[in-house]
Design a protein around this motif. Structure first.
Motif, short mmCIF file in Angstrom:
data_model
loop_
_atom_site.label_atom_id
_atom_site.label_comp_id
_atom_site.label_asym_id
_atom_site.label_seq_id
_atom_site.Cartn_x
_atom_site.Cartn_y
_atom_site.Cartn_z
N THR A 129 16.21 -3.98 -11.58
CA THR A 129 15.49 -3.34 -12.69
C THR A 129 13.99 -3.40 -12.42
N LEU A 130 13.31 -2.27 -12.65
CA LEU A 130 11.87 -2.19 -12.45
C LEU A 130 11.18 -1.85 -13.76
N LEU A 131 10.17 -2.66 -14.09
CA LEU A 131 9.29 -2.40 -15.22
C LEU A 131 8.01 -1.78 -14.66
N PHE A 132 7.61 -0.62 -15.18
CA PHE A 132 6.48 0.10 -14.60
C PHE A 132 5.23 -0.03 -15.45
N ALA A 133 4.11 -0.30 -14.75
CA ALA A 133 2.79 -0.37 -15.35
C ALA A 133 1.81 0.36 -14.44
N GLY A 134 0.61 0.69 -14.96
CA GLY A 134 -0.43 1.24 -14.09
C GLY A 134 -0.92 2.61 -14.51
N VAL A 135 -1.57 3.29 -13.58
CA VAL A 135 -2.14 4.62 -13.78
C VAL A 135 -1.74 5.51 -12.59
N ASN A 136 -1.75 6.80 -12.80
CA ASN A 136 -1.75 7.49 -14.07
C ASN A 136 -0.31 7.64 -14.53
N ASP A 163 1.44 9.87 -15.96
CA ASP A 163 2.14 11.13 -15.68
C ASP A 163 2.09 11.54 -14.22
N GLN A 164 1.45 10.74 -13.39
CA GLN A 164 1.30 11.11 -11.99
C GLN A 164 1.94 10.04 -11.09
N CYS A 165 1.15 9.09 -10.61
CA CYS A 165 1.71 8.12 -9.65
C CYS A 165 2.75 7.20 -10.28
N VAL A 166 2.56 6.82 -11.54
CA VAL A 166 3.58 5.98 -12.18
C VAL A 166 4.89 6.76 -12.31
N LEU A 167 4.81 7.97 -12.82
CA LEU A 167 6.03 8.77 -13.01
C LEU A 167 6.68 9.11 -11.67
N ALA A 168 5.89 9.47 -10.66
CA ALA A 168 6.47 9.82 -9.37
C ALA A 168 7.21 8.64 -8.76
N ALA A 217 5.00 14.13 -22.70
CA ALA A 217 6.06 14.71 -21.88
C ALA A 217 6.69 13.66 -20.97
N THR A 218 5.86 12.78 -20.42
CA THR A 218 6.37 11.73 -19.54
C THR A 218 7.31 10.80 -20.30
N LEU A 219 6.90 10.34 -21.47
CA LEU A 219 7.75 9.45 -22.26
C LEU A 219 9.06 10.14 -22.63
N TYR A 220 8.98 11.41 -23.00
CA TYR A 220 10.19 12.15 -23.33
C TYR A 220 11.14 12.19 -22.14
N ASN A 221 10.62 12.53 -20.98
CA ASN A 221 11.48 12.67 -19.80
C ASN A 221 12.03 11.34 -19.32
N VAL A 222 11.22 10.29 -19.39
CA VAL A 222 11.73 8.98 -18.99
C VAL A 222 12.90 8.59 -19.88
N SER A 263 0.84 -1.20 0.00
CA SER A 263 0.00 0.00 0.00
C SER A 263 0.88 1.25 0.00
N LYS A 264 0.38 2.29 -0.66
CA LYS A 264 1.10 3.57 -0.68
C LYS A 264 0.16 4.68 -0.25
N TYR A 265 0.75 5.88 0.03
CA TYR A 265 -0.03 6.97 0.61
C TYR A 265 0.28 8.32 -0.02
N ARG A 266 1.03 8.30 -1.10
CA ARG A 266 1.42 9.52 -1.81
C ARG A 266 1.40 9.20 -3.31
N MET A 267 1.70 10.21 -4.12
CA MET A 267 1.88 9.94 -5.54
C MET A 267 2.94 8.87 -5.76
N SER A 268 4.05 8.98 -5.09
CA SER A 268 5.10 7.97 -5.19
C SER A 268 4.83 6.84 -4.21
N GLY A 269 5.22 5.64 -4.60
CA GLY A 269 5.04 4.48 -3.75
C GLY A 269 6.17 4.26 -2.77
#
Length: 240
Positions: A171-178, A180-185, A215-220, A148-154
């Motif tokens: 190595t971490l592979l990221f999936a989920g929503v959103n 540009d928000q919780c996934v990116l954070a 923008a998220t894909l560019y920055n990643v 469980s998490k309690y912020r944008m970031s886990g």
């Protein structure tokens, strides 16, 4: 372990190398040192009776990662990768939420915010509630880990980093929503902690405008890590 003696060695796991098409360069990963982190694919963010929909957000595309996840997770598990389900599930008493976080989700103090009741009676983003539950169709395997998490970031105030290090993951592979928000954070914090990060584009979705994803894909790709797709992952697994 036996009386008078403890063996602290970790068992060696033979590496499982796989080369995956990715941007800005192709990648070679050791799947036995890799985990998929699935962020917030839960009712409050994806279901038409959930919290976001109740405050007028269009969630019609938020469930798009479910089908490709169901196709991609089994071969990843079989190849030795771990799976971590990371859902927003706050304390019922909201004791660990600072005012700034509560304000973001209830800016006028009179709306439906974290811990408040939805029309269906579920408490918004609260651990153990329908709101925090994974959407229909997604069921953790017995060997998966749920955090469980309690912020944008886990990462802040959670055991996520400890869990991943116990899994001996690099190595971490990221999936989920959103995306540009919780996934990116979470991805950004992971990169700062020394993990190699890969965002799987079609295993992520967002309720934000398209430019936020762009923008998220560019920055990643530019400053954090890499992007790939579930089709590229499955093709790499099949080839190996």
């Amino acid at each position: 372990m036996r009386p008078g003696h403890v063996d602290l060695r970790r068992p060696d796991v033979p590496p499982r190398a796989v080369t995956v098409g990715a941007l800005p360069q192709d990648l070679t990963l050791d799947l036995t040192r890799t985990a998929v982190v699935v962020v917030d694919l839960q009712n409050d963010f994806c279901h038409p009776d959930g919290w976001l929909a109740s405050i007028g957000v269009d969630v019609s595309g938020a469930g798009a990662p479910v089908a490709p996840l169901l196709e991609t997770l089994p071969p990843l598990r079989a190849a030795g990768a771990g799976v971590v389900w990371l859902n927003w599930g706050n304390r019922p008493d909201r004791a660990n939420l600072p005012p700034g976080v509560r304000h973001v989700y209830d800016p006028d103090g009179e709306s439906t915010g974290i811990g408040d009741a939805l029309p269906n009676g579920s408490a918004v983003l609260t651990e153990g509630s329908w709101s925090a539950r994974l959407v229909d169709g997604l069921v953790p395997a017995p060997e998966d880990v749920v955090v469980s998490k309690y912020r944008m970031s886990g990462f802040p105030d959670t055991p996520l980093d400890s869990v991943l290090r116990r899994m001996r993951v690099d190595t971490l592979l990221f999936a989920g929503v959103n995306t540009d928000q919780c996934v990116l954070a979470t991805l950004t914090d992971a990169a700062g902690l020394g993990y190699d990060v890969v965002l799987v584009e079609d295993l992520c979705a967002t309720t934000s405008p398209q430019f936020c994803t762009d923008a998220t894909l560019y920055n990643v790709r530019q400053v954090f890590g890499f992007t790939t797709t579930s089709a590229q992952l499955r093709a790499a697994l099949a080839a190996s």
